[in-house]
Scaffold this motif. Structure first.
Motif, PDB file in Angstrom:
ATOM      1  N   GLU A   2       0.830  -1.199   0.000  1.00  0.00           N
ATOM      2  CA  GLU A   2       0.000   0.000   0.000  1.00  0.00           C
ATOM      3  C   GLU A   2       0.864   1.248   0.000  1.00  0.00           C
ATOM      4  O   GLU A   2       1.867   1.332   0.687  1.00  0.00           O
ATOM      5  N   GLU A   3       0.449   2.213  -0.796  1.00  0.00           N
ATOM      6  CA  GLU A   3       1.153   3.480  -0.862  1.00  0.00           C
ATOM      7  C   GLU A   3       0.175   4.620  -0.669  1.00  0.00           C
ATOM      8  O   GLU A   3      -1.016   4.487  -0.943  1.00  0.00           O
ATOM      9  N   LYS A   4       0.693   5.728  -0.192  1.00  0.00           N
ATOM     10  CA  LYS A   4      -0.086   6.950  -0.074  1.00  0.00           C
ATOM     11  C   LYS A   4       0.574   8.029  -0.911  1.00  0.00           C
ATOM     12  O   LYS A   4       1.800   8.117  -0.977  1.00  0.00           O
ATOM     13  N   ILE A   5      -0.250   8.844  -1.543  1.00  0.00           N
ATOM     14  CA  ILE A   5       0.252  10.016  -2.244  1.00  0.00           C
ATOM     15  C   ILE A   5      -0.509  11.227  -1.728  1.00  0.00           C
ATOM     16  O   ILE A   5      -1.583  11.094  -1.130  1.00  0.00           O
ATOM     17  N   GLU A   6       0.059  12.408  -1.938  1.00  0.00           N
ATOM     18  CA  GLU A   6      -0.620  13.642  -1.533  1.00  0.00           C
ATOM     19  C   GLU A   6      -0.652  14.607  -2.708  1.00  0.00           C
ATOM     20  O   GLU A   6       0.388  14.911  -3.308  1.00  0.00           O
ATOM     21  N   VAL A   7      -1.845  15.078  -3.035  1.00  0.00           N
ATOM     22  CA  VAL A   7      -2.036  16.014  -4.142  1.00  0.00           C
ATOM     23  C   VAL A   7      -2.990  17.113  -3.683  1.00  0.00           C
ATOM     24  O   VAL A   7      -4.081  16.819  -3.186  1.00  0.00           O
ATOM     25  N   ILE A  10      -4.491  16.661  -0.224  1.00  0.00           N
ATOM     26  CA  ILE A  10      -5.312  15.497   0.079  1.00  0.00           C
ATOM     27  C   ILE A  10      -4.488  14.230  -0.092  1.00  0.00           C
ATOM     28  O   ILE A  10      -3.832  14.026  -1.110  1.00  0.00           O
ATOM     29  N   ARG A  11      -4.529  13.369   0.920  1.00  0.00           N
ATOM     30  CA  ARG A  11      -3.838  12.084   0.846  1.00  0.00           C
ATOM     31  C   ARG A  11      -4.755  11.049   0.189  1.00  0.00           C
ATOM     32  O   ARG A  11      -5.926  10.927   0.557  1.00  0.00           O
ATOM     33  N   LEU A  12      -4.189  10.351  -0.790  1.00  0.00           N
ATOM     34  CA  LEU A  12      -4.949   9.354  -1.529  1.00  0.00           C
ATOM     35  C   LEU A  12      -4.231   8.009  -1.486  1.00  0.00           C
ATOM     36  O   LEU A  12      -3.004   7.948  -1.321  1.00  0.00           O
ATOM     37  N   ASP A  13      -5.012   6.935  -1.654  1.00  0.00           N
ATOM     38  CA  ASP A  13      -4.461   5.594  -1.676  1.00  0.00           C
ATOM     39  C   ASP A  13      -4.051   5.245  -3.100  1.00  0.00           C
ATOM     40  O   ASP A  13      -4.873   5.319  -4.023  1.00  0.00           O
ATOM     41  N   GLU A  69      -4.021  12.112 -14.340  1.00  0.00           N
ATOM     42  CA  GLU A  69      -3.330  13.355 -14.035  1.00  0.00           C
ATOM     43  C   GLU A  69      -3.047  13.520 -12.547  1.00  0.00           C
ATOM     44  O   GLU A  69      -2.076  14.174 -12.159  1.00  0.00           O
ATOM     45  N   ILE A  70      -3.884  12.928 -11.699  1.00  0.00           N
ATOM     46  CA  ILE A  70      -3.655  12.995 -10.259  1.00  0.00           C
ATOM     47  C   ILE A  70      -2.414  12.186  -9.887  1.00  0.00           C
ATOM     48  O   ILE A  70      -1.589  12.623  -9.079  1.00  0.00           O
ATOM     49  N   LEU A  71      -2.284  11.016 -10.472  1.00  0.00           N
ATOM     50  CA  LEU A  71      -1.086  10.202 -10.245  1.00  0.00           C
ATOM     51  C   LEU A  71       0.161  10.914 -10.765  1.00  0.00           C
ATOM     52  O   LEU A  71       1.204  10.921 -10.110  1.00  0.00           O
ATOM     53  N   GLU A  72       0.056  11.508 -11.933  1.00  0.00           N
ATOM     54  CA  GLU A  72       1.189  12.206 -12.527  1.00  0.00           C
ATOM     55  C   GLU A  72       1.618  13.386 -11.664  1.00  0.00           C
ATOM     56  O   GLU A  72       2.814  13.679 -11.549  1.00  0.00           O
ATOM     57  N   ALA A  73       0.648  14.066 -11.054  1.00  0.00           N
ATOM     58  CA  ALA A  73       0.964  15.195 -10.179  1.00  0.00           C
ATOM     59  C   ALA A  73       1.767  14.749  -8.964  1.00  0.00           C
ATOM     60  O   ALA A  73       2.545  15.523  -8.405  1.00  0.00           O
ATOM     61  N   ALA A  74       1.574  13.489  -8.554  1.00  0.00           N
ATOM     62  CA  ALA A  74       2.322  12.927  -7.423  1.00  0.00           C
ATOM     63  C   ALA A  74       3.577  12.208  -7.898  1.00  0.00           C
ATOM     64  O   ALA A  74       4.227  11.513  -7.105  1.00  0.00           O
ATOM     65  N   ILE A  76       3.902   9.656  -9.897  1.00  0.00           N
ATOM     66  CA  ILE A  76       3.768   8.202  -9.961  1.00  0.00           C
ATOM     67  C   ILE A  76       4.003   7.774 -11.409  1.00  0.00           C
ATOM     68  O   ILE A  76       3.301   8.232 -12.320  1.00  0.00           O
ATOM     69  N   HIS A  77       4.964   6.889 -11.602  1.00  0.00           N
ATOM     70  CA  HIS A  77       5.312   6.458 -12.955  1.00  0.00           C
ATOM     71  C   HIS A  77       5.042   4.975 -13.179  1.00  0.00           C
ATOM     72  O   HIS A  77       5.412   4.432 -14.225  1.00  0.00           O
ATOM     73  N   ASP A  78       4.418   4.328 -12.225  1.00  0.00           N
ATOM     74  CA  ASP A  78       4.100   2.912 -12.344  1.00  0.00           C
ATOM     75  C   ASP A  78       3.110   2.718 -13.494  1.00  0.00           C
ATOM     76  O   ASP A  78       1.962   3.165 -13.430  1.00  0.00           O
TER      77      ASP A  78
END
Length: 224
Positions: A2-7, A10-13, A69-74, A76-78
């Motif tokens: 599990e990972e958390k990102i913040e954009v 707001i913290r997202l899973d 775009e939310i992942l890209e803002a954090a 995340i390149h997976d």
């Protein structure tokens, strides 16, 4: 893992669709009601300064990025997570789970038109999903108690909400302990967007939303 990102505060899973699906199945087997929300760029941009909204979002068991775009803002390149988010794989898996296990869902929306759109989207995913009821809710109205009683009277397994934010979050915050259901799933616009995002108008809207979102993220990064 599990990972958390913040954009935009707001913290997202940040999970794979399979990991998210395992959590959702667990929620559907637990008491009391658990909560999932799919977050959009618009929702993040429009509510990022609303401390009450932010506090309510923190109480959700899972907050999922609904757009690449939310992942890209954090940063995340997976490729798996990016592709699964783009193709809304978790949403498809969850709808299949509801149909296969004969789960009952209750639809909540702002207007009758949005109820129809949500029903069309559900049929697009799987025609065998059982809809136990639906209701429209106006933030200025006084129907929350009536709707909660209706939901509880239908033996619903999952409330599927396409209510707009921040009302969606305020409704479940006030009524979570009153609902006799397994899961509250806040889809917002992502449910209906699943079958109409190929339309030219939707593509144009997405282009401008994406530009605005990137500007907001860059502004916040500079302020930090």
């Amino acid at each position: 893992m599990e990972e958390k990102i913040e954009v935009l505060g707001i913290r997202l899973d940040c999970l794979t669709a399979k990991e998210t699906m395992l959590r959702a199945i667990q929620f559907m087997e637990n008491d009391p009601v658990d909560t999932i929300e799919i977050m959009t760029m618009d929702c993040l941009m429009n509510n990022q300064e609303d401390e009450t909204w932010i506090s309510r979002v923190k109480d959700f068991k899972l907050v999922l990025p609904g757009e690449v775009e939310i992942l890209e803002a954090a940063e995340i390149h997976d490729r798996v997570k990016l592709k699964e988010t783009e193709n809304r794989i978790f949403l498809k898996m969850f709808m299949k789970y509801l149909q296969k296990n004969q789960k009952r869902i209750y639809l909540l929306a702002d207007t009758e038109e949005e109820i129809v759109q949500a029903e069309n989207a559900i049929r697009h995913y799987n025609r065998g999903i059982r809809v136990s009821g639906h209701a429209c809710l106006d933030p200025a109205g006084n129907r929350e108690e009536e709707v909660v009683n209706d939901i509880n009277g239908t033996e619903t397994d999952c409330v599927l909400s396409v209510l707009s934010s921040p009302y969606q979050e305020s409704f479940i915050s006030r009524n979570k302990t009153l609902l006799n259901t397994k899961l509250w799933f806040g889809c917002g616009p992502m449910l209906s967007r699943s079958y109409d995002d190929r339309k030219i108008l939707q593509q144009i809207k997405h282009f401008f939303r994406k530009k605005m979102f990137r500007r907001q993220v860059e502004k916040q990064q500079k302020e930090k």
